[in-house]
Scaffold this active site. Structure first.
Site, mmCIF file in Angstrom:
data_model
loop_
_atom_site.group_PDB
_atom_site.id
_atom_site.type_symbol
_atom_site.label_atom_id
_atom_site.label_comp_id
_atom_site.label_asym_id
_atom_site.label_seq_id
_atom_site.Cartn_x
_atom_site.Cartn_y
_atom_site.Cartn_z
ATOM 1 N N LEU A 117 -22.938 15.341 -50.450
ATOM 2 C CA LEU A 117 -21.545 15.145 -50.845
ATOM 3 C C LEU A 117 -20.794 14.290 -49.827
ATOM 4 O O LEU A 117 -20.130 13.327 -50.191
ATOM 5 C CB LEU A 117 -20.860 16.501 -51.002
ATOM 6 C CG LEU A 117 -19.375 16.496 -51.391
ATOM 7 C CD1 LEU A 117 -19.184 15.865 -52.767
ATOM 8 C CD2 LEU A 117 -18.809 17.917 -51.383
ATOM 9 N N SER A 118 -20.898 14.602 -48.541
ATOM 10 C CA SER A 118 -20.090 13.940 -47.507
ATOM 11 C C SER A 118 -20.456 12.474 -47.333
ATOM 12 O O SER A 118 -21.614 12.072 -47.488
ATOM 13 C CB SER A 118 -20.254 14.659 -46.165
ATOM 14 O OG SER A 118 -19.738 15.963 -46.233
ATOM 15 N N GLY A 123 -15.213 13.226 -45.927
ATOM 16 C CA GLY A 123 -15.835 14.465 -45.498
ATOM 17 C C GLY A 123 -15.107 15.640 -46.113
ATOM 18 O O GLY A 123 -15.486 16.165 -47.161
ATOM 19 N N GLU A 371 -18.709 22.353 -45.128
ATOM 20 C CA GLU A 371 -18.248 22.968 -46.386
ATOM 21 C C GLU A 371 -16.737 23.179 -46.383
ATOM 22 O O GLU A 371 -16.212 24.143 -46.935
ATOM 23 C CB GLU A 371 -18.996 24.282 -46.665
ATOM 24 C CG GLU A 371 -20.475 24.053 -46.952
ATOM 25 C CD GLU A 371 -21.185 25.282 -47.460
ATOM 26 O OE1 GLU A 371 -20.574 26.047 -48.233
ATOM 27 O OE2 GLU A 371 -22.353 25.474 -47.096
#
Length: 394
Positions: A117-118, A123, A371
């Site tokens: 994802l990041s 981020g 997260e």
């Protein structure tokens, strides 16, 4: 879970997990190479049925599993959690063919999953991701024999970069979130299952303060097709958030496991270490600090269990994101406090390489960032509170 107290069966299960982590998984972790995926450790997690549990467990059971493993072996906990994070979108949003192809290997510890994802510029603000999924009229599999999963409906070419991806570049497949453009912001993000051997996908490790692999991924026109989608086009951000809502309380459980290990080590040390004609624990300043460490740890533990219980009761409830954020925020900040004070009360010995607290001191910092950093969790909590207030006002 009456009164947030575990029943005897749960307590016994957690005790067995702590023993397994210390006696069987710890030695395997010790043989691993820092910054690399420890495949023998993953295989052991599969052999003992723990990877299977992360796919069948509710949020509370997942928290108990992660907390117990973290107490005895943080590397085992992290390896298990990363498998769950990378493969959970496949379980929840993947097709039958995707689940049949990839999940048996994940459960057995043979196949390494990763959650991508990041990005360098996205981020904590996951909706700002820029990895582009450009339409490819021929379809990812339309060129040649369709080996990449494309179909008559066309496909996409992924171009851009992911960074700070756990298990990269050694994972066997990646859950990748890319901008397909159906709408602005989060509404234009889709999720894809991308095998590591897909043409145009390369990666390199990053030298991080972490015992497990973390790397960057470069997508140079990587072909993906409709058969690689996880869920529907433009609905990928929901897939990501559903995964994070489940795993955020269990990040808190990981932190609680570390805090409890540091606390127990500190109680044992201060109860026996001679100082000033007695033991350290006789000094009021020391005893009060240990009491504070214990109180904060217990408060964090209960909040984690409460958030997990809320998820298990109704994962679609609008209260779930806020509760998950509270659990992660308090538990990770508490673990940092407890480990830091544990080091202080142990003195120089705690800074020696190989000491439990030296290890925990390095491990405890990252969960406050990944997260969703602590600041992001506070934003989620505030939005939940003000959203509720606006609803009441109407």
């Amino acid at each position: 879970m009456a009164g947030f107290a575990l029943d005897p069966e749960q307590e016994q299960w957690c005790e067995r997990l702590r023993a397994l982590a210390a006696e069987r998984l710890g030695p395997l972790a010790g043989k691993g190479e820092p910054g690399r995926v420890n495949r023998p450790l993953l295989a052991a997690l599969g052999e003992h049925g723990l990877l299977e549990r992360i796919f069948s467990a509710g949020a509370l059971e997942l928290c108990l599993l992660r907390e117990s493993l973290a107490y005895g072996c943080t590397e085992a906990e992290t390896a298990l959690a990363l498998q769950g994070l990378g493969a959970h979108p496949v379980l929840r949003a993947g097709s039958a063919a995707q689940r049949e192809r990839w999940l048996p290997g994940v459960r057995a510890g043979r196949t390494v999953a990763a959650f991508a994802l990041s990005e360098p510029g996205a981020g904590s603000d996951a909706a700002a991701l820029a990895l582009a999924a450009e339409p490819d009229g021929g379809g990812a599999g339309g060129r040649g024999k369709g080996a990449h999963g494309g179909g008559a409906g066309g496909g996409w070419r992924l171009t851009g970069e992911k960074r700070w991806i756990s298990n990269a570049p050694e994972a066997d497949f990646y859950t990748v979130f890319a901008r397909t453009g159906e709408g602005p912001g989060a509404k234009g993000v889709s999720a894809f299952l991308v095998p590591a051997d897909r043409p145009g996908l390369t990666g390199e490790p990053l030298d991080m303060l972490s015992p497990h692999a973390i790397g960057s991924l470069t997508f140079d026109g990587v072909p993906v097709g409709p058969k690689d989608l996880l869920g529907e086009p433009g609905r990928g951000f929901r897939v990501a958030m559903e995964t994070l809502n489940l795993f955020r309380p269990s990040v808190g459980a990981f932190a609680v496991g570390m805090a409890r290990a540091a606390l127990d080590a500190t109680v044992a040390h201060t109860a026996h270490r001679s100082a000033f004609g007695g033991v350290l624990g006789d000094l009021q300043a020391v005893a009060h600090r240990v009491a504070e460490m214990a109180t904060r740890t217990e408060a964090a533990r209960l909040l984690v269990y409460a958030a997990a219980g809320a998820y298990d009761a109704d994962s679609a409830s609008p209260d779930v994101p806020g509760r998950a954020a509270m659990a992660k925020l308090l538990a990770t900040e508490t673990a940092q406090y407890v480990v830091d004070h544990a080091v202080q009360l142990h003195g120089a010995v705690a800074l020696q390489r190989g000491h439990l607290l030296e290890h925990l001191y390095r491990e405890v910092r990252a969960p406050r960032i990944y997260e969703g950093a602590s600041e992001v969790q506070r934003t989620i909590i505030a939005r939940s509170l003000y959203g509720r207030a606006a609803g009441v006002a109407r």
